[in-house]
Write a protein that holds these residues in place. Sequence first.
Motif, mmCIF file in Angstrom:
data_model
loop_
_atom_site.group_PDB
_atom_site.id
_atom_site.type_symbol
_atom_site.label_atom_id
_atom_site.label_comp_id
_atom_site.label_asym_id
_atom_site.label_seq_id
_atom_site.Cartn_x
_atom_site.Cartn_y
_atom_site.Cartn_z
ATOM 1 N N GLN A 118 -83.377 55.299 -44.908
ATOM 2 C CA GLN A 118 -82.414 54.305 -44.477
ATOM 3 C C GLN A 118 -82.328 54.250 -42.948
ATOM 4 O OE1 GLN A 118 -80.505 57.378 -46.465
ATOM 5 N NE2 GLN A 118 -78.489 56.585 -45.982
ATOM 6 N N LEU B 76 -79.373 59.681 -48.550
ATOM 7 C CA LEU B 76 -80.086 59.148 -49.709
ATOM 8 C C LEU B 76 -80.712 60.309 -50.471
ATOM 9 C CD1 LEU B 76 -81.418 56.741 -51.198
ATOM 10 C CD2 LEU B 76 -83.211 56.792 -49.473
ATOM 11 N N GLY C 66 -80.814 55.642 -55.211
ATOM 12 C CA GLY C 66 -79.617 55.559 -54.397
ATOM 13 C C GLY C 66 -79.123 56.937 -54.027
ATOM 14 N N ASN D 106 -75.073 52.900 -51.837
ATOM 15 C CA ASN D 106 -75.987 51.762 -51.824
ATOM 16 C C ASN D 106 -77.129 51.973 -52.807
ATOM 17 O OD1 ASN D 106 -74.510 50.567 -49.671
ATOM 18 N ND2 ASN D 106 -75.542 51.971 -48.270
ATOM 19 N N TYR E 284 -81.066 51.081 -53.506
ATOM 20 C CA TYR E 284 -82.273 50.711 -52.781
ATOM 21 C C TYR E 284 -83.369 50.356 -53.787
ATOM 22 C CZ TYR E 284 -79.789 53.002 -48.997
ATOM 23 O OH TYR E 284 -78.834 53.355 -48.066
ATOM 24 N N ALA F 204 -87.230 49.375 -53.813
ATOM 25 C CA ALA F 204 -88.400 49.385 -52.932
ATOM 26 C C ALA F 204 -89.646 48.992 -53.711
ATOM 27 C CB ALA F 204 -88.593 50.772 -52.316
ATOM 28 N N ASN G 194 -81.310 47.490 -43.589
ATOM 29 C CA ASN G 194 -82.425 47.979 -44.410
ATOM 30 C C ASN G 194 -83.353 46.824 -44.785
ATOM 31 O OD1 ASN G 194 -81.795 50.872 -44.722
ATOM 32 N ND2 ASN G 194 -79.893 50.064 -45.559
ATOM 33 N N LEU H 100 -86.787 46.873 -46.780
ATOM 34 C CA LEU H 100 -86.796 47.105 -48.218
ATOM 35 C C LEU H 100 -87.104 45.828 -48.977
ATOM 36 C CD1 LEU H 100 -83.654 49.296 -48.895
ATOM 37 C CD2 LEU H 100 -85.991 49.869 -49.476
ATOM 38 N N TYR I 220 -81.844 45.298 -51.424
ATOM 39 C CA TYR I 220 -80.813 46.266 -51.047
ATOM 40 C C TYR I 220 -79.482 45.773 -51.599
ATOM 41 C CZ TYR I 220 -77.607 48.476 -47.632
ATOM 42 O OH TYR I 220 -76.589 49.153 -47.013
#
Length: 181
Positions: free
Chosen positions: A19, A32, A57, A62, A64, A66, A81, A84, A87
């Motif tokens: 992050q 994270l 996460g 948050n 994430y 990816a 972010n 990514l 998000y």
Amino acid sequence: ILRLSTNAGKISVADYFVQFDTISASGADLDLGSGGVVLLPDVKDSAGATRHLLVGGGKDQNLYIADRDNLGKFNAGGSDNSKLYQYLPGVGAIFSTPAFFNGVLYLGTVGSPLRAFPVTSGKLATTPSSQTATSFAYPGTSPAVSANGTQNGIVWALESHTGQPAVLHAYDASDLSKELY
């Protein structure tokens, strides 16, 4: 989040994501990685391209999403972010591992209901399609799914409170508001 390579018989980092605010987040114990990562099956995005996604996460609340082919690395000069694939901020502290079934991600964060986030055109919905009436205390819940192939899905979730017996819940995978057990 790391993607490892075993080229030439040696393990090395092939790609990564961290992050943008990793130093301040780690200093505040909001890093994270306190939750598990789920690899999604291949999905098609709105342009018809196949995406290889993962979802994870942590304590920063948050989620994430990816692309496993391009994790996003570190946005050193950034304030977001944006590297990514997707998000979702503010979903809740994640100390558990989500589950995925029939195009839906099931997420049980700390102090929140178990929620269902459908994946459409390669993107997670930003709001849940359904959720449980029960909220799950720390550490949240790591749902598990049982089904007959793609039919009759049941999402199982364990509710635990310190000093009390654990309670097993079963929910209809197509609508988490329907508790079966």
